[in-house]
Design an enzyme around this catalytic site. Structure first.
Site, short mmCIF file in Angstrom:
data_model
loop_
_atom_site.label_atom_id
_atom_site.label_comp_id
_atom_site.label_asym_id
_atom_site.label_seq_id
_atom_site.Cartn_x
_atom_site.Cartn_y
_atom_site.Cartn_z
N TYR A 163 -26.19 58.46 -27.74
CA TYR A 163 -26.60 57.06 -27.87
C TYR A 163 -26.64 56.43 -26.49
CZ TYR A 163 -25.28 57.59 -32.83
OH TYR A 163 -25.16 58.00 -34.13
N LEU A 192 -27.30 50.46 -45.18
CA LEU A 192 -28.05 49.26 -45.56
C LEU A 192 -29.55 49.47 -45.44
CD1 LEU A 192 -25.77 46.56 -43.88
CD2 LEU A 192 -25.83 47.30 -46.27
N LEU A 251 -32.70 47.44 -47.00
CA LEU A 251 -32.92 47.70 -48.42
C LEU A 251 -33.68 46.55 -49.07
CD1 LEU A 251 -29.41 49.05 -49.51
CD2 LEU A 251 -31.54 50.36 -49.41
N GLY A 300 -31.19 51.32 -42.99
CA GLY A 300 -31.67 51.75 -41.69
C GLY A 300 -32.48 50.67 -41.00
N PHE A 314 -27.10 54.75 -42.23
CA PHE A 314 -28.09 53.85 -42.82
C PHE A 314 -27.63 53.34 -44.19
CE2 PHE A 314 -31.69 56.09 -40.27
CZ PHE A 314 -31.30 55.39 -39.13
#
Length: 294
Positions: free
Chosen positions: A66, A217, A223, A219, A215
């Site tokens: 990251y 929620l 949603l 990604g 993810f």
């Protein structure tokens, strides 16, 4: 720095002998756009990590890819020396290419380098948990993990890793890893609308192994569900709060690592995950993952 004694939604779970809060924090969003480069607000990134600890969170998920290196360096700057109760989970098996892609890096030399990079950037002598990232950006892919996972087992035997897990893995790859060495967690994509890992979650729960949905929620595209919105409206809260609360109800071995770069949003996520859901609410929400509603 020390953690406060705070009751977080979902209580705790054990990764081997390590006790972590089921509500954790995922650090991926602390890097710059596309998970590349530094954040626009470095002070804000430091603040959200310290807020996580202040809230009592003892499970932080990261990866040296990251940034690369960015989130690990931020974690070290914000929290080192780490409280004894805080456990950092990282992953190896991919590196960032010049275009920001996630190229596989699972050769033995790649994995050894990645483990040492994580140790250096986090300022640790041993990593609490290392997940082997499999598949590619499109999802899990079939194939043996024996060589790559065996390399991590060797590093574990050398004392550089405490516990092992797998990420972006098929059911068969999870079983193959378990046949080689014990694992404490599986980290795959899963949420209210993407329920393909339901059998795996139940299987892992029976063995006391954590399942960590990335993810949770949705990604990069949140949603979207009329049913989810209806339940949230009825409860006077947000769809994302209901989605997090549902995950904690789904199975006791599910650990949450929703990410955010905002301390206020982090506190909102914690409060939202504690949203009470009735049996009728859960029955209604369970329909979202069925083929009849998308």
């Amino acid at each position: 720095m020390s953690t406060n004694t705070v009751s977080l939604p979902g209580g705790t779970w054990s990764l081997g002998e390590l006790t972590v809060t089921r509500f954790g924090y995922g650090a991926m969003q602390l890097a710059g756009p596309g998970v590349m480069g530094p954040p626009a607000d470095r002070d804000g990134a430091i603040a959200v990590l310290r807020k996580a600890v202040d809230l009592g969170i003892t499970h932080i998920d990261t990866a040296d890819a990251y940034g690369p290196h960015v989130t690990n360096e931020l974690i070290r700057e914000a929290l080192h020396p780490y409280p004894p109760s805080l456990h950092i989970v990282t992953k190896v098996g991919a590196h960032r290419d010049a275009h920001g892609g996630w190229s596989p890096a699972r050769r033995p030399e790649d994995l050894r380098r990645a483990v040492h990079d994580n140790l250096e950037t986090l300022g640790l002598e041993r990593l609490d948990v290392v997940n082997l990232r499999l598949g590619d950006a499109t999802g899990p892919q079939p194939g043996s993990l024996a060589e790559a996972f065996g390399t991590l087992v060797e590093l574990q035997q050398q004392g550089l890793i405490r516990h092992l897990g797998v990420s972006n893995a098929t059911f068969e790859q999870v079983a193959e890893a378990q046949a080689i060495a014990p694992i404490v967690c599986v980290q795959n994509m899963y949420n209210l609308a993407h329920r393909h890992d339901d059998p795996l979650i139940d299987e892992l729960a029976g063995h006391g192994i954590a399942y960590v949905p990335f993810f949770p929620l949705g990604g990069f595209s949140p949603l979207q569900s009329s049913t989810l919105s209806a339940v949230a409206d009825r409860l006077g809260t947000t769809p994302m709060s209901v989605a997090l609360a549902w995950l904690l109800h789904r199975s006791p071995n599910i650990l949450l690592i929703p990410g955010t770069s905002s301390p206020a949003h982090l506190a909102e996520n914690v409060a939202g995950a504690a949203t009470p859901l009735s049996r009728d609410d859960l029955t209604e929400l369970d329909k979202i993952g069925s083929p009849h509603e998308r």
